[in-house]
Structure formats: structure tokens, C-alpha cells
Design an enzyme around this catalytic site. Structure first.
Site, PDB file in Angstrom:
ATOM      1  N   HIS A 298     -84.704  20.853 -14.342  1.00  0.00           N
ATOM      2  CA  HIS A 298     -84.323  20.783 -15.757  1.00  0.00           C
ATOM      3  C   HIS A 298     -83.997  22.168 -16.358  1.00  0.00           C
ATOM      4  O   HIS A 298     -82.966  22.352 -16.986  1.00  0.00           O
ATOM      5  CB  HIS A 298     -85.435  20.129 -16.588  1.00  0.00           C
ATOM      6  CG  HIS A 298     -85.893  18.794 -16.064  1.00  0.00           C
ATOM      7  ND1 HIS A 298     -85.028  17.910 -15.457  1.00  0.00           N
ATOM      8  CD2 HIS A 298     -87.107  18.192 -16.053  1.00  0.00           C
ATOM      9  CE1 HIS A 298     -85.696  16.825 -15.103  1.00  0.00           C
ATOM     10  NE2 HIS A 298     -86.967  16.965 -15.444  1.00  0.00           N
TER      11      HIS A 298
ATOM     12  N   TYR B  48     -80.825  26.149 -35.120  1.00  0.00           N
ATOM     13  CA  TYR B  48     -80.989  27.022 -36.276  1.00  0.00           C
ATOM     14  C   TYR B  48     -80.857  28.474 -35.874  1.00  0.00           C
ATOM     15  O   TYR B  48     -81.108  28.863 -34.735  1.00  0.00           O
ATOM     16  CB  TYR B  48     -82.288  26.740 -37.025  1.00  0.00           C
ATOM     17  CG  TYR B  48     -83.577  26.848 -36.245  1.00  0.00           C
ATOM     18  CD1 TYR B  48     -84.081  25.751 -35.568  1.00  0.00           C
ATOM     19  CD2 TYR B  48     -84.304  28.039 -36.226  1.00  0.00           C
ATOM     20  CE1 TYR B  48     -85.284  25.839 -34.867  1.00  0.00           C
ATOM     21  CE2 TYR B  48     -85.501  28.136 -35.546  1.00  0.00           C
ATOM     22  CZ  TYR B  48     -85.988  27.031 -34.859  1.00  0.00           C
ATOM     23  OH  TYR B  48     -87.168  27.127 -34.172  1.00  0.00           O
TER      24      TYR B  48
HETATM   25  C1  BG6 Z   1     -89.883  14.752 -15.454  1.00  0.00           C
HETATM   26  C2  BG6 Z   1     -91.119  15.377 -14.889  1.00  0.00           C
HETATM   27  O1  BG6 Z   1     -88.772  15.089 -14.685  1.00  0.00           O
HETATM   28  O2  BG6 Z   1     -89.699  15.195 -16.785  1.00  0.00           O
HETATM   29  C3  BG6 Z   1     -92.329  15.064 -15.739  1.00  0.00           C
HETATM   30  O3  BG6 Z   1     -91.339  14.893 -13.576  1.00  0.00           O
HETATM   31  C4  BG6 Z   1     -92.062  15.423 -17.182  1.00  0.00           C
HETATM   32  O4  BG6 Z   1     -93.469  15.752 -15.257  1.00  0.00           O
HETATM   33  C5  BG6 Z   1     -90.733  14.845 -17.662  1.00  0.00           C
HETATM   34  O5  BG6 Z   1     -93.115  14.900 -17.953  1.00  0.00           O
HETATM   35  C6  BG6 Z   1     -90.362  15.323 -19.057  1.00  0.00           C
HETATM   36  O6  BG6 Z   1     -89.263  14.614 -19.539  1.00  0.00           O
HETATM   37  P1  BG6 Z   1     -89.003  14.507 -21.104  1.00  0.00           P
HETATM   38  O7  BG6 Z   1     -87.692  13.826 -21.210  1.00  0.00           O
HETATM   39  O8  BG6 Z   1     -90.138  13.708 -21.671  1.00  0.00           O
HETATM   40  O9  BG6 Z   1     -89.006  15.908 -21.629  1.00  0.00           O
END
Ligand code: BG6
Length: 491
Positions: free
Chosen positions: A238, A386
Site C-alpha cells: 500500500h 489541505y
Molecule cells: C490490509 C492489511 O491489506 O489492509 C490489514 O492486510 C490492514 O492488516 C488493511 O488492516 C487496512 O485497510 P484499510 O482499507 O482499512 O485501510
């Protein structure tokens, strides 16, 4: 013609992800009229259960309103379930026969969602390709979720395996952060505003912070989590995806391949992270909390070995060795069991040079310094963009300066606009064949390459794991490291 109908297969239909995310998402897309006419849904898993049971389990995640009942019943009727193994040819042949009957044709387009543990990815992907491809002119698309391996080597192995059975065109690797409104917005913000594109470089930007915080622990997912840790769980995918979009050069067009080319290019300019640029931590229970969940430390999670040193918090500092970014630290920080749930990107600009206001009163800064401008993109919760700026404190005489915000909070500006869930967008993208928001194999490989050496160090326990209390803001060691790299915390 009939060849325009679709079959959506949910592998692992009886599992957690299917129940919490996939089935509810399919229902919302159906409810909102996005699912193409004539689509059927087929769940597949080992358990001998029924479609009714699957929908019963998922019911509380579906959020069906009273006036949607009839529509919901129609949706449920488009669903079937087939039980079978994950490794026997005859079961997959059986599945395809069922599918042919259900959709009444052999050339319907087929989408396969693998909501499965990685241990069965290999056999399932092979057997789907062997036995479940539609007849021409139908196409097939395979949707896969992380974990894509555990490190560079195992990820490459998995890619090689998939490449034996599928073209890259057919594979959709989900990173659900790419389905979030504000992550998609970065591209528009950066490349459609001259005022930003001019300053988006090392001359103007002092540091970039990409932050992920959660206020929950592993919540019984410790068994899965302990094998991976926060870097594999959140940073490698991510946060690295966000970084590549924040830092990439301008793509030639909005086409998926042009955008992904630029993302890969910028990742290739990053050297593997050095152990000295890493801070890791693990949460302990907060004995003073009234909330029973917060009293539990990571090691209290049933799935976690008592001597585990798996990090639940990590900060890494990344440098991009190209003309735009040389010397600018990208500080990626992620942690579970902190004080709040938040994901945001903070672009901090360089201090304003010249001492014109040095003798004046800068109320918002404890050190009396003029605050740095900062652009914040809040991904969640409460989406916002912001810009922190200095202004004259209203009503006061002289040059009393105050830091304030140009504030685009979506909830205020776009009242009543519903932002779809990430999974809704992404599954719809797969129906439409759009690859912009999916991870290409070379991107994946680059992201692993960057974290691979520190993962090895961490796995060998060569980096100290610092304890932090459930509910804290983060590790002071991490904040100190960010400061050392020139980021200024305020307030
Ligand atoms: C997932 C992880 O990819 O993303 C999790 O495996 C995490 O550990 C989650 O909680 C978070 O996703 P979001 O969309 O709630 O920020």
C-alpha cells in the site's frame, strides 16, 4: 449476443474475505446497476455448504436496506455454489460443466477471484487455466490478492508460475489502496495543476511523509500476521504504491500501461532500504486501559508465538535517486494498535528563506519560527486535501503570523457525494478491463527488491524491536529519525 454475458467465480467462497468483502461488494455493484446484464456468480470452496449458508454468514456485511429486499433476492438467485478440492482435475472439470449449464453457454466471459490462502494459489491457478477457460470469443481474468510471496524470491517464483498459465493481460493483482478515492486523486492533483507541478521536486520539497495508522491490534489474525509483519502487510504494497504515484514522472497518457511504466521507472531509482533507516516496534498491552482489547499486547494474540519479534510498527526512509528527488527523504511509517485510524500523505515544503519576519510573533510555533508550508492528502478517514500556510492573524496589529489551512474537506465540499468502497471500484475495473489500478508484475518485483534486504535483517532478528503501548501515537525513536532527516513536526 450471448457472448456478452459473464460468470464471476469466487474461490474461497466460504472464507473470511469472501464473506466480509467480496460478496458484499458484488451485491453493492449489482444494486447500483454496474454488473453487466446476464452475469452469474459461482462460489467455490472445499466446504460442503450451500449458497443460502454463504449469504447467511455474509448478511451482516451486506447492509441491505428494507426497500432493497426484492432486488437483493434477485441478486441471491444469480448465485450458485460448487464444492470441490483445490487440487483435483476432475473437480475443476466438474466446476466448468456446472458453469456451462448455469450460464447456458460456454463462451461467457469468466472472472475468477482467488480469495484463498497462498498455499493453494499454485494448484488452483493451474487447474483454472487448464479446465475452466471459456470458449472463444469469451475472455478470462484472474484476480489475485496479496500476499504475493514473502520476499523477492518467492514472489518471483509465484509470478513465474502464473506466467506459465496466464498472460500478464489476464492477471489483475489487487492492492486495494489503489481503489481509494484520494489515492486515485493524487494523479489528477499533481498533473492537472500547474501550481503544484512547478514545485513538485527537490528544490521546493523538504520531505514527504506517508503515514498509515490503525487503532486496532491483530484481532485474532495474529497467525497470519506473525508470518508477515507490518512491512510485508502494509508498506511493501500500500505505502510503496502511494509513494510511486506521488513521485513518478508525468505519464504520457491516462492509459494503464503509460501510468504503470512511470511507476516502475521511479521504483527502479530507489536503492534497497538500509538497516540504519529502519525503526521497528511491537505493541504491548495497555494495563491502564478500560478497553479489554487495548489491554492485550501482540504477544497475547492466540496465533502469535510467545517469543515472536515480528514488527507491528515500522518506519523506513527511502531515497529516490533521480533528478527530481535526489536527497529528499520519503518517510513511510505504519503501525497497528496506535491511537487512531488514519492514512495520509504529508508533503512538507522547504522553509521560507530570508529573515523578514524573524522578529515577529509566530504564535503557532513553539520555537517562534515561521512554519513550513505543508500539503496534506488525507486518504482516510474523512477524505481531505489541505494546505497549511502562514497568514496574518486576523484583527491583530502588525505582523503577527498564524499558521492556517486552505481546507478542502470532502464531507463539506461534496456533501452527499458517495465515495464507493475500494473493492467496488476495483472489481468494476476488472469487468471493464481497466488495468490502471492494478499492480503489474514488474512493479511488484521492484517493490520487493526495495524491502528485501531489511526483511532479511529483521527475520534474522538483527534490528531491535522496540516495544510501544497499545494506543500510543507511535515510537519516539521513529519521530526522532524523521526529525534527523529534516522533517519538522508541529503542534
Ligand atoms: C490490509 C492489511 O491489506 O489492509 C490489514 O492486510 C490492514 O492488516 C488493511 O488492516 C487496512 O485497510 P484499510 O482499507 O482499512 O485501510
Amino acid at each position: 449476443t450471448g457472448s456478452e454475458s459473464h460468470i464471476f467465480f469466487v474461490f474461497g467462497a466460504s472464507g473470511d474475505l469472501a464473506k466480509k468483502k467480496i460478496y458484499p461488494t458484488l451485491w453493492w455493484l449489482y444494486r447500483d446497476g454496474f454488473i453487466p446484464e446476464g452475469t452469474h456468480f459461482i462460489g467455490y470452496a472445499r466446504s460442503q455448504i450451500t449458497t443460502e449458508k454463504i449469504f447467511e454468514n455474509a448478511a451482516k456485511y451486506m447492509k441491505v436496506k428494507d426497500n432493497e429486499r426484492d432486488l437483493y433476492e434477485k441478486f441471491v438467485k444469480l448465485n450458485s455454489y460448487v464444492a470441490g478440492s483445490y487440487d483435483k482435475d476432475e473437480d475443476f472439470k466438474h466446476l466448468t460443466n456446472e458453469a456451462n449449464q448455469i450460464s447456458n453457454q460456454e463462451s461467457a466471459h469468466r472472472l475468477f477471484y482467488l480469495a484463498l490462502p497462498p498455499s493453494v494459489y499454485g494448484s488452483v491457478s493451474e487447474l483454472i487455466s487448464k479446465h475452466c477457460r471459456p470458449k472463444s470469443p469469451g475472455w478470462m481474468r484472474l484476480i489475485v490478492e496479496k500476499p504475493f510471496g514473502k520476499d523477492l524470491e518467492s514472489s518471483n517464483k509465484l509470478s513465474e508460475h502464473l506466467n506459465k498459465f496466464y498472460t500478464e493481460e489476464e492477471i489483475y493483482r489487487i492492492d486495494h489502496y489503489l481503489g481509494k478515492e484520494m489515492v486515485q486523486n493524487i494523479i489528477v492533483l499533481r498533473f492537472s495543476n500547474q501550481i503544484l507541478s512547478r514545485v513538485w521536486n527537490r528544490d521546493s520539497i523538504a520531505a514527504v511523509n506517508i503515514i498509515f495508522k490503525e487503532d486496532i491490534g491483530t484481532q485474532g489474525r495474529g497467525g497470519y500476521f506473525d508470518e508477515f509483519g507490518i512491512i510485508r502487510d502494509v508498506i511493501q504494497n500500500h505505502l510503496m504504491q502511494i509513494l510511486s504515484i506521488v513521485a513518478m514522472e508525468k505519464p504520457r497518457s491516462t492509459k494503464g500501461e503509460d501510468i504503470r511504466d512511470e511507476k516502475v521507472k521511479v521504483l527502479r531509482c530507489i536503492a534497497p532500504i538500509k538497516p540504519e533507516d529502519v525503526v521497528i516496534g511491537q505493541y504491548t498491552g495497555d494495563k491502564n486501559s478500560k478497553d479489554p482489547e487495548r489491554q492485550q499486547g501482540y504477544l497475547d494474540d492466540k496465533g502469535v508465538p510467545k517469543d515472536s519479534t515480528t514488527p507491528t510498527f515500522a518506519q523506513v526512509v527511502i531515497f529516490i535517486n533521480n533528478e527530481r528527488w535526489a536527497g529528499v527523504p520519503f518517510i513511510l511509517r505504519a503501525g497497528k494498535a496506535l491511537n487512531e485510524k488514519k492514512a495520509e500523505i504529508r508533503i512538507q515544503f522547504r522553509s521560507t528563506p530570508g529573515g523578514m519576519f524573524d522578529d515577529d510573533n509566530h504564535g503557532s510555533d513553539p520555537n517562534g519560527k515561521l512554519a513550513r508550508d505543508e500539503l496534506v492528502i488525507r486518504v482516510q478517514p474523512n477524505e481531505a486535501i489541505y494546505l497549511k500556510l502562514n497568514t496574518k492573524r486576523p484583527g491583530e496589529m502588525g505582523f503577527s503570523i498564524e499558521e492556517t489551512e486552505l481546507d478542502l474537506t470532502y464531507g463539506n465540499r461534496y456533501k452527499g457525494v458517495k465515495l464507493p468502497d475500494a473493492y467496488e471500484r476495483l472489481i468494476l475495473d476488472v469487468f471493464m478491463g481497466s488495468k490502471i489500478n492494478f499492480v503489474r508484475s514488474d512493479e511488484l518485483e521492484q517493490a520487493w527488491r526495495i524491502v528485501d534486504p531489511i526483511l532479511e535483517e529483521i527475520d534474522k532478528k538483527k534490528i531491535p524491536v522496540i516495544p510501544y503501548t497499545f494506543g500510543s501515537n507511535g515510537l519516539n525513536e521513529a519521530f526522532d529519525a524523521a526529525r534527523k532527516h529534516g522533517y519538522i513536526f508541529r503542534g
